[in-house]
Scaffold this motif. Structure first.
Motif: not given
Length: 403
Positions: A160-188
């Motif tokens: 249960r603590l794993t689930m809560l801490s992992q979800l909290a980490l995911t959302m924190t990184l998404y909003y605090a570190v742009p590019g942690m979850y990379p956006a699609p690009k036209e040319d890779y």
């Protein structure tokens, strides 16, 4: 990020099931050929086909954690589709709706692949990495993996603590570190360069996780209070993969996935592949079976120094004394630092790696590198080194990651 996998069947107290009568109780309480005790305390009948195992193993043992995850992911998906993009999306990252799709896909994939691997395990006893006598559990009142009821209850708490801490980490990184979850690009760019970058990303990820994993065995505090929980399972199944102390899972996410994406970022499509491949690889090395059914390990079998599930299975059998075979993807770091062991590779020589066959025929030798790094300071240095490099690069880039 890793999240908890619940036990695939209800955890009935072994106090109510004397060892001599477990099989009889299992036979008396059947429902459509199954019972509440099967897959947790009692193995099912050997005549069942793998599809019957698979359908039964999809059940969850912890409705609370499943309900919390379902509610969170549903809310996230609805918010991503209803709220204006400029309010919820982060420039430089995948859109929130894609992040929700990724989290939902990873959650479902984790459950289905876990069920598939355990169905293979129960349907194919002849391909198990441990011989049948190892599963007698020496008369202990334990589940099929060797844990008692008190340990299972502790694992539910950490799930249960794993689930809560992992979800909290995911959302924190998404909003605090742009590019942690990379956006699609036209040319890779050229595919061969993307593949090389992916391989480098995985070896970097593996280096951080190797160092932390080995430190968790050598540093007394980390072993006693954190990592020993995972090693309660001396007879691992894929359900054991994320059944750790919650901080163990959290540390692996930081030193592995987060640090690797900062230091050697991968693009959007490679990110999807990498994360799903990592789920497969992590579940397979705890699956307890050898062969082609381990898809991720079959894909990396011909990489130099590759490891198979029998390596990690051997690691689990020895508890703290098994200070070897720590690597995740690739296995190169066990070779570099002298901690690779063949384990039960020759039990299934047709599925052994080339390195296994070479090592099995070689004379045993003491590795100076293993002794050199078998100290708390030596092992924690690369852990803090990777984190420091990631922090410095993130600071220099203004907390933005560009793949």
């Amino acid at each position: 990020m890793c999240q908890a996998i619940e036990l695939p069947a209800a955890t009935i107290s072994p106090d109510t099931l004397p060892p001599s009568s477990k099989a009889d109780v299992a036979k008396e309480k059947k429902h459509d050929g199954m019972s509440e005790e099967l897959y947790t305390w009692v193995e099912p009948e050997a005549t069942l086909g793998w599809r019957r195992h698979f359908s039964s193993l999809l059940l969850s043992a912890d409705p609370l954690i499943t309900g919390v995850e379902t509610l969170f992911l549903a809310t996230l998906a609805i918010a991503a589709h209803v709220l204006p993009s400029e309010k919820v999306d982060v420039p430089g990252s995948m859109r929130l709706r894609e992040l929700a799709a990724y989290l939902i896909t990873a959650s479902l994939f984790r459950r289905f692949y876990n069920s598939y691997l355990e169905a293979v395990y129960f349907a194919s006893p002849s391909r198990r990495t441990q011989p049948p006598k190892e599963h007698a559990l020496k008369g202990k009142r334990a589940d099929l993996c060797g844990r008692d009821m008190k340990q299972l209850e502790t694992l539910v708490y950490h799930d249960r603590l794993t689930m809560l801490s992992q979800l909290a980490l995911t959302m924190t990184l998404y909003y605090a570190v742009p590019g942690m979850y990379p956006a699609p690009k036209e040319d890779y760019g050229p595919m061969h360069m993307r593949v090389l970058r992916l391989v480098g990303h995985h070896y970097l990820l593996s280096f951080g996780m190797y160092s932390l994993h080995r430190a968790c065995h050598v540093v007394p505090f980390l072993w006693r209070h954190v990592h020993a929980i995972h090693h309660w399972a001396t007879h691992p199944l894929s359900r054991n993969t994320y059944q750790d102390h919650w901080f163990d899972n959290f540390g692996n996410a930081i030193i592995g996935e987060v640090a690797a994406q900062i230091l050697l970022p991968i693009d959007n499509s490679m990110f999807w592949f990498s994360r799903l491949f990592r789920i497969m690889e992590s579940l397979e090395k705890h699956a307890g079976v050898m062969g082609y059914t381990n898809i991720a390990h079959s894909m990396q079998k011909y990489f130099p120094f590759a490891q198979m599930p029998h390596h990690h299975d051997w690691h689990h059998e020895g508890h703290k004394s098994c200070n070897f075979t720590f690597s995740s993807i690739g296995g190169i770091w066990d070779v570099v630092f002298g901690t690779r062991k063949v384990g039960r590779a020759l039990r299934f020589p047709e599925h052994a790696t080339r390195r296994d066959l070479t090592d099995a025929s070689a004379k045993p030798s003491s590795k100076a590198t293993a002794a050199l790094f078998d100290s708390p300071m030596a092992l924690l240095t690369p852990v803090f080194g990777v984190l420091a490099l990631a922090a410095m690069k993130l600071h220099a880039s203004g907390c933005v990651i560009k793949a």
